[in-house]
Scaffold this motif. Structure first.
Motif, mmCIF file in Angstrom:
data_model
loop_
_atom_site.group_PDB
_atom_site.id
_atom_site.type_symbol
_atom_site.label_atom_id
_atom_site.label_comp_id
_atom_site.label_asym_id
_atom_site.label_seq_id
_atom_site.Cartn_x
_atom_site.Cartn_y
_atom_site.Cartn_z
ATOM 1 N N ALA A 115 0.820 -1.219 0.000
ATOM 2 C CA ALA A 115 0.000 0.000 0.000
ATOM 3 C C ALA A 115 0.845 1.255 0.000
ATOM 4 N N PHE A 116 1.942 1.244 0.785
ATOM 5 C CA PHE A 116 2.780 2.435 0.930
ATOM 6 C C PHE A 116 4.253 2.035 0.839
ATOM 7 N N ALA A 133 -3.142 5.886 8.426
ATOM 8 C CA ALA A 133 -3.082 4.870 7.373
ATOM 9 C C ALA A 133 -2.932 3.477 7.975
ATOM 10 N N ASN A 304 -5.828 10.014 -1.947
ATOM 11 C CA ASN A 304 -5.615 8.880 -2.866
ATOM 12 C C ASN A 304 -6.251 9.105 -4.241
ATOM 13 N N ASN A 307 -4.766 7.395 -7.517
ATOM 14 C CA ASN A 307 -4.694 5.944 -7.678
ATOM 15 C C ASN A 307 -6.018 5.335 -8.116
ATOM 16 N N GLY A 542 -4.358 2.244 -0.350
ATOM 17 C CA GLY A 542 -3.353 3.100 -0.969
ATOM 18 C C GLY A 542 -3.183 2.777 -2.437
ATOM 19 N N GLN A 543 -1.940 2.507 -2.853
ATOM 20 C CA GLN A 543 -1.706 2.182 -4.250
ATOM 21 C C GLN A 543 -1.827 0.687 -4.527
#
Length: 572
Positions: A115-116, A133, A304, A307, A542-543
């Motif tokens: 995610a990060f 997060a 976000n 993304n 996240g990503q």
């Protein structure tokens, strides 16, 4: 909220237009003092009938609240109903029943790393992530199994494992070999049909819709969310909706929960926020980002926005309608490769769609171009025949398939097609050396296929590569070479190509939420009475795309948390 914080909220709301770009604010929120009457009243109002909204409605009702659901479309289920039906749930009870463990420390490291990745530190407090997060990911882990069990007990959603193939019991996570992943199998669930088999997205929607009906939770279709009704302190009192009959106002005494999906079909939001050139996705057409201006008018904080749940799509479908029928989850075929405008192979074609698709965003600074804005899935007649009907390969023929007797003829046909498409691509064209480079790329690929090892991009090395290849393979298909994902292209044509571009399953940015799914304002405080879950909010992932079903899994969990909290909130 203190008086000073309330004053700041009012000042923020007064000047909020333009925070996300001109024209996106729409109309300001309604003030409660301006509303002389409501058409209906309820405790909890849920917007959207996908996994997030349905879960929120069911858990709010279970907690004793009166619930209403509104849906913009004229059908139930949103993009959930169109999905492959997976939902990713760590440490679920089905795993435990099979003797599989999913320890929290390892699961947290797996999720946090993906995610990060630029923040991840396995030895740091909170794994190096900001506290908020980390808390959202931890909340997902802590509640996933409970939500699965609760839905089963409600007889609202019955679960089974996402099945595997070719001797593999279940589908693997998308990064099954990472050292942080201690449980690569068993987290992916699907709805269990009456005969015990695994269903798809329409089965999730069918079961959830039946559960809402059984609880006499009304669903109003063709009701599009318009403006929130706020009191003098900025707390949510209700919602104004647009219907074919005109404006309709609903008083929500305890809260309004949004589960309305992302913004991929809003070209303004798509252009302003996504981090690369994106043309559409398989999300249902209703995903137009309605919650963005609505939440902005209430003073929401956003995150976000750059993304998405990435996936490749067919360029020639997307330019006609951003809501494409299907994503290219994995290109089918073994005598197949993908090349860029220079005719060079650039990616592991069988790798996870979320990761593979981001290659379209690579910016060539020297040439000032996206060399992979459009790319080309090139294959021979063997793949065209043996994998026919596995999208995007057509059963027989399709207008988006471009063919040539040899690489020179294929290049000429591709160039002619790109000239026709130039108004939609900024004049994207093939390099002058495309045909020669394509021939060299195919020769190199054929050598790798014969040796059974892709030294360039590692195709076939991951269990996920093998799973996806098997999933997109027809019975009777045979490959005599060492790796089933690799087969040399034929020495003679015809050869075929399909133009690919970047797309999404859906976006994953929007208002920031806390661990109760409450939407936060610009100061990090909850906006009283406003909740969000699913793809309309800033995804806790996240990503990352942790695995198949990461979208619906999080939607079910944070929808449940929103419903529970809203139901027990004391309204004004």
């Amino acid at each position: 909220m203190t008086e000073s914080r309330g004053f700041k909220r009012r000042q923020f709301l007064a000047g909020s237009a333009g925070l996300l770009g001109a024209g996106l604010i729409g109309r300001p929120a309604l003030l409660a003092a301006e509303v002389d009457r409501y058409d209906q009243e309820t405790d909890v109002l849920v917007v959207g009938t996908g996994a997030a909204g349905s879960s929120a409605a069911l858990f709010a009702r279970q907690a004793g609240a009166a619930v209403m659901v509104v849906e913009k479309a004229d059908y139930f289920g949103g993009t959930t109903a169109k999905s492959q039906g997976g939902y990713w749930m760590p440490a679920n009870s089905l795993m435990r029943a099979q003797g599989l463990t999913d320890p929290k420390p390892q699961a947290m490291r797996y999720m946090a790393r993906l995610a990060f990745p630029t923040l991840y530190n396995p030895t740091a407090t909170g794994l190096g992530l900001p506290a908020d997060a980390y808390a959202l990911i931890e909340t997902f882990y802590d509640n996933a199994a409970r939500v699965v069990d609760a839905l089963e007990e409600m007889e609202a959603l019955r679960s089974t494992f996402f099945p595997g193939a070719d001797g593999v019991a279940w589908m693997p996570d998308y990064y099954p070999t990472l050292p942080e992943n201690a449980a690569p199998y068993g987290r992916i669930l699907q709805p269990r049909k009456a005969d015990g088999s695994a269903g798809m997205g329409e089965e999730i929607a069918r079961q959830l819709q039946a559960a809402l009906s059984q609880r006499q939770i009304p669903v109003l279709y063709r009701h599009r969310a318009g403006r929130l009704v706020l009191d003098e302190a900025g707390a949510v009192q209700g919602l104004e909706l647009q219907t074919p009959e005109g404006a309709h106002r609903i008083r929500a005494h305890r809260g309004v929960i949004f589960g309305t999906g992302g913004f991929i079909h809003n070209p303004v939001l798509r252009r302003q926020f996504l981090r690369g050139p994106v043309y559409g996705g398989c999300t249902v057409p209703a995903a137009e980002g309605d919650f963005v201006p609505i939440a902005q008018a209430a003073g929401a904080q956003f995150g976000n926005m750059q993304n998405a749940w990435w996936a490749e799509i067919l360029f020639e479908q997307a330019i006609h309608n951003s809501a494409v029928p299907m994503n290219v989850f994995v290109p089918p075929g073994d005598s197949m490769l993908q090349v860029n405008r220079y005719g060079r192979r650039y990616v592991n074609e069988k790798f996870v769609y979320n990761e593979r698709s981001q290659a379209h965003f690579v910016w060539d600074a020297r040439r000032a171009e996206y060399s992979q804005l459009l790319t080309f899935m090139v294959y021979d007649q063997r793949t065209a025949s043996q994998f026919a009907g596995l999208f995007p390969l057509p059963p027989e023929t399709a207008p988006y398939v471009i063919s040539g007797a040899d690489f020179g003829a294929l290049t000429a046909a591709l160039s002619a097609r790109l000239t026709q498409l130039a108004p939609h691509s900024g004049g994207f064209s093939l390099d002058a050396d495309f045909a020669g480079n394509l021939g060299a790329s195919v020769a190199r690929f054929n050598d790798l296929a014969r040796q059974g090892k892709d030294d360039d991009f590692g195709r076939g090395e991951s269990p996920t590569d093998q799973f996806f290849h098997t999933l997109y393979r027809l019975p009777g298909q045979h490959n005599e070479f060492p790796d089933a994902t690799l087969h040399p292209l034929a020495d003679t044509g015809p050869y075929h190509a399909i133009i690919l571009c970047a797309g999404v399953l859906d976006t994953k940015g929007g208002p920031v939420i806390d661990t109760h799914s409450r939407v936060l304002d610009g100061y990090g405080e909850p906006i009283a009475g406003l909740y969000g879950a699913g793809n309309c909010i800033a995804a806790p992932a996240g990503q990352a795309y942790w695995s198949a079903g990461a979208t619906i899994g999080a939607a079910l969990v944070f929808g449940a948390l929103a419903g529970q909290h809203a139901a027990t909130r004391r309204g004004r």
